[in-house]
Design a protein around this motif. Structure first.
Motif, PDB file in Angstrom:
ATOM      1  N   VAL A  86      -4.105   7.725   7.670  1.00  0.00           N
ATOM      2  CA  VAL A  86      -3.702   7.271   6.331  1.00  0.00           C
ATOM      3  C   VAL A  86      -3.001   5.926   6.512  1.00  0.00           C
ATOM      4  CG1 VAL A  86      -3.477   9.541   5.257  1.00  0.00           C
ATOM      5  CG2 VAL A  86      -1.540   8.590   6.508  1.00  0.00           C
ATOM      6  N   ASN A  87      -3.023   5.090   5.488  1.00  0.00           N
ATOM      7  CA  ASN A  87      -2.422   3.766   5.667  1.00  0.00           C
ATOM      8  C   ASN A  87      -0.906   3.826   5.800  1.00  0.00           C
ATOM      9  OD1 ASN A  87      -2.412   4.482   2.841  1.00  0.00           O
ATOM     10  ND2 ASN A  87      -1.775   2.388   2.385  1.00  0.00           N
ATOM     11  N   VAL A  88      -0.284   4.803   5.136  1.00  0.00           N
ATOM     12  CA  VAL A  88       1.164   4.985   5.204  1.00  0.00           C
ATOM     13  C   VAL A  88       1.449   6.483   5.191  1.00  0.00           C
ATOM     14  CG1 VAL A  88       3.380   4.539   4.080  1.00  0.00           C
ATOM     15  CG2 VAL A  88       1.573   2.828   3.947  1.00  0.00           C
ATOM     16  N   LEU A  89       2.360   6.916   6.025  1.00  0.00           N
ATOM     17  CA  LEU A  89       2.714   8.333   6.070  1.00  0.00           C
ATOM     18  C   LEU A  89       3.534   8.737   4.844  1.00  0.00           C
ATOM     19  CD1 LEU A  89       3.715   8.756   9.833  1.00  0.00           C
ATOM     20  CD2 LEU A  89       1.590   9.510   8.735  1.00  0.00           C
ATOM     21  N   ALA A 130       0.725  -0.733   0.000  1.00  0.00           N
ATOM     22  CA  ALA A 130       0.000   0.000   0.000  1.00  0.00           C
ATOM     23  C   ALA A 130       0.927   0.938   0.000  1.00  0.00           C
ATOM     24  CB  ALA A 130      -0.805  -0.401   1.015  1.00  0.00           C
ATOM     25  N   ILE A 131       0.585   1.335  -0.600  1.00  0.00           N
ATOM     26  CA  ILE A 131       0.897   2.530  -0.933  1.00  0.00           C
ATOM     27  C   ILE A 131       1.505   2.958   0.250  1.00  0.00           C
ATOM     28  CG2 ILE A 131      -1.299   3.586  -1.096  1.00  0.00           C
ATOM     29  CD1 ILE A 131      -1.461   3.184  -3.537  1.00  0.00           C
ATOM     30  N   ALA A 132       2.047   2.415   0.642  1.00  0.00           N
ATOM     31  CA  ALA A 132       3.466   2.353   0.772  1.00  0.00           C
ATOM     32  C   ALA A 132       3.980   2.230  -0.537  1.00  0.00           C
ATOM     33  CB  ALA A 132       3.774   1.080   1.396  1.00  0.00           C
ATOM     34  N   LEU A 133       3.443   2.398  -1.552  1.00  0.00           N
ATOM     35  CA  LEU A 133       2.145   2.645  -1.613  1.00  0.00           C
ATOM     36  C   LEU A 133       1.261   1.802  -2.400  1.00  0.00           C
ATOM     37  CD1 LEU A 133       1.879   5.615  -0.288  1.00  0.00           C
ATOM     38  CD2 LEU A 133       1.785   4.666  -0.662  1.00  0.00           C
ATOM     39  N   THR A 134       1.266   0.746  -2.793  1.00  0.00           N
ATOM     40  CA  THR A 134       0.125   0.281  -3.505  1.00  0.00           C
ATOM     41  C   THR A 134      -1.024   0.296  -2.543  1.00  0.00           C
ATOM     42  OG1 THR A 134       0.948  -1.816  -2.998  1.00  0.00           O
ATOM     43  CG2 THR A 134       1.085  -1.162  -5.226  1.00  0.00           C
ATOM     44  N   ILE A 135      -2.215   0.589  -3.050  1.00  0.00           N
ATOM     45  CA  ILE A 135      -3.204   0.825  -2.058  1.00  0.00           C
ATOM     46  C   ILE A 135      -3.722  -0.474  -1.531  1.00  0.00           C
ATOM     47  CG2 ILE A 135      -3.978   3.111  -2.292  1.00  0.00           C
ATOM     48  CD1 ILE A 135      -5.468   2.687  -4.464  1.00  0.00           C
ATOM     49  N   SER A 136      -3.149  -0.940  -0.461  1.00  0.00           N
ATOM     50  CA  SER A 136      -3.573  -2.164   0.185  1.00  0.00           C
ATOM     51  C   SER A 136      -3.005  -2.188   1.570  1.00  0.00           C
ATOM     52  CB  SER A 136      -3.054  -3.371  -0.572  1.00  0.00           C
ATOM     53  OG  SER A 136      -3.230  -4.528   0.192  1.00  0.00           O
ATOM     54  N   ALA A 137      -3.668  -2.915   2.436  1.00  0.00           N
ATOM     55  CA  ALA A 137      -3.106  -3.111   3.751  1.00  0.00           C
ATOM     56  C   ALA A 137      -2.982  -4.583   4.030  1.00  0.00           C
ATOM     57  CB  ALA A 137      -3.991  -2.459   4.793  1.00  0.00           C
ATOM     58  N   VAL A 145      -1.783  10.290  10.965  1.00  0.00           N
ATOM     59  CA  VAL A 145      -1.306   9.144  11.732  1.00  0.00           C
ATOM     60  C   VAL A 145      -1.495   7.882  10.893  1.00  0.00           C
ATOM     61  CG1 VAL A 145      -1.792  10.173  13.985  1.00  0.00           C
ATOM     62  CG2 VAL A 145      -3.561   8.826  12.853  1.00  0.00           C
ATOM     63  N   PRO A 146      -0.558   6.932  10.995  1.00  0.00           N
ATOM     64  CA  PRO A 146      -0.681   5.702  10.207  1.00  0.00           C
ATOM     65  C   PRO A 146      -1.616   4.687  10.858  1.00  0.00           C
ATOM     66  CG  PRO A 146       1.369   5.676  11.441  1.00  0.00           C
ATOM     67  CD  PRO A 146       0.723   6.995  11.730  1.00  0.00           C
ATOM     68  N   VAL A 147      -2.623   4.275  10.119  1.00  0.00           N
ATOM     69  CA  VAL A 147      -3.564   3.243  10.566  1.00  0.00           C
ATOM     70  C   VAL A 147      -3.893   2.384   9.350  1.00  0.00           C
ATOM     71  CG1 VAL A 147      -5.811   2.737  11.588  1.00  0.00           C
ATOM     72  CG2 VAL A 147      -4.597   4.840  12.247  1.00  0.00           C
TER      73      VAL A 147
END
Length: 317
Positions: A141-144, A2-9, A169-171
């Motif tokens: 957000v999933n990744v800062l 995720a997006i870290a970034l692909t958008i996934s957790a 904040v990362p969640v």
């Protein structure tokens, strides 16, 4: 993505065997067995369409997959060549190149944003009604310093706020609805299918971060290293032909996407068919990629200004 970034957790394990073959039996391909890192999100669908429809087999390729969170998590495999290709967000690819950890190229585009693919939501009954109301608030957000923060910042600025007027904040996506409900955060940036789930649960979307000032933002595509491309030019061309053929299917046949998404994600078939998708075009709009790169650099998330023409792999065949 995720997006870290692909958008996934999501994360997990998968098959992980790769191999080489003799060129005499493979039409000159340097490798016939490939390991590809996939993220359990809709953007990975073209690869599974290619597998289901025999496009890889037609090219003499056997493709195995491994579920990943983002390329950053599997860099050792990517660098040593045991993982041949991987789904990556444009943000991740640019961030990895910017860090000097690897030299990556975007091999094949997958998806760019469409309205309501990602957005900022607040809990039911929240006093926050507009982007301007987020001043002094906390946003999950999933990744800062990645896609969600970048897109949200652009909309905050349009509303007259500065990025530092809010706290990010990362969640993980899967935990964001609970964080909203408990008051741990005031707002959350979510992507599909989490966005639809949140709205069905009573959350209110106050910003569509894939429309307006950030409409058409490129989301993700398939990445490879420069070294892999140099060592495997014929394999790269064959792999690209199969992926591009599947990308064309994905761009014209929504049912083809809906059929494969439940096979590699935890998304049920009915949810897959109901969620909003981005656009599966053959190529990314270079101006949109440059706009994203400039936003990332402007917010200080990338040290070096990016020339997007250098991001894309030259693939023949």
């Amino acid at each position: 993505m995720a997006i870290a970034l692909t958008i996934s957790a999501c994360g997990g394990g998968g098959e992980s065997s790769t191999g080489t073959s003799s060129t005499s039996s493979s039409g000159g391909l340097e490798k016939t067995q490939l390991l590809v890192g996939v993220v359990p999100v809709p953007s990975s669908a073209p690869l599974f369409i290619a597998e289901k429809r025999g496009f890889f087999k037609e090219e003499g390729l056997t493709v195995k997959t491994e579920i990943i969170q983002a390329p950053q998590a599997v860099m050792p495999k990517i660098l040593n060549g045991s993982m041949d290709a991987f789904l990556t967000s444009y943000v991740s690819l640019m961030a990895i190149n910017d860090s000097g950890a690897a030299k990556l190229k975007l091999f094949q585009h997958s998806q760019e944003a469409a309205p309501n693919v990602a957005g900022v939501v607040v809990a039911k009954g929240s006093p926050v009604k507009t982007a301007a109301d987020l001043k002094g608030k906390t946003i999950a957000v999933n990744v800062l310093k990645a896609l969600g923060q970048t897109l949200t910042n652009a909309h905050l600025q349009q509303a007259g706020l500065k990025p530092e007027d809010v706290k990010y904040v990362p969640v993980q996506f899967a935990d964001q609805i609970a964080a909203l409900s408990s008051g741990q955060v005031d707002a959350a940036w979510l992507v599909e299918p989490f966005l639809t789930a949140a709205k069905k649960g009573g959350a209110t979307q106050i910003i569509d971060t894939t429309d307006g000032v950030t409409a058409g933002v490129p989301i993700d595509g398939w990445g490879v290293t420069e070294d892999w491309l140099a060592k495997n030019p014929k394999t790269a061309a064959a792999f690209h032909r199969a992926l591009a053929k599947a990308q064309q299917v994905a761009g014209t046949d929504r049912k083809a996407i809906d059929e494969v998404v439940p096979t590699y994600t935890q998304i049920p078939a009915d949810a897959a068919a109901a969620m909003t998708l981005g656009k599966f075009s053959m190529e990314a709009d270079k101006a949109s990629v440059q706009k994203l790169a400039d936003l990332l650099h402007g917010y200080g998330y990338l040290k070096t200004k990016v020339d997007v023409a250098q991001l894309f792999a030259p693939v023949s065949g």
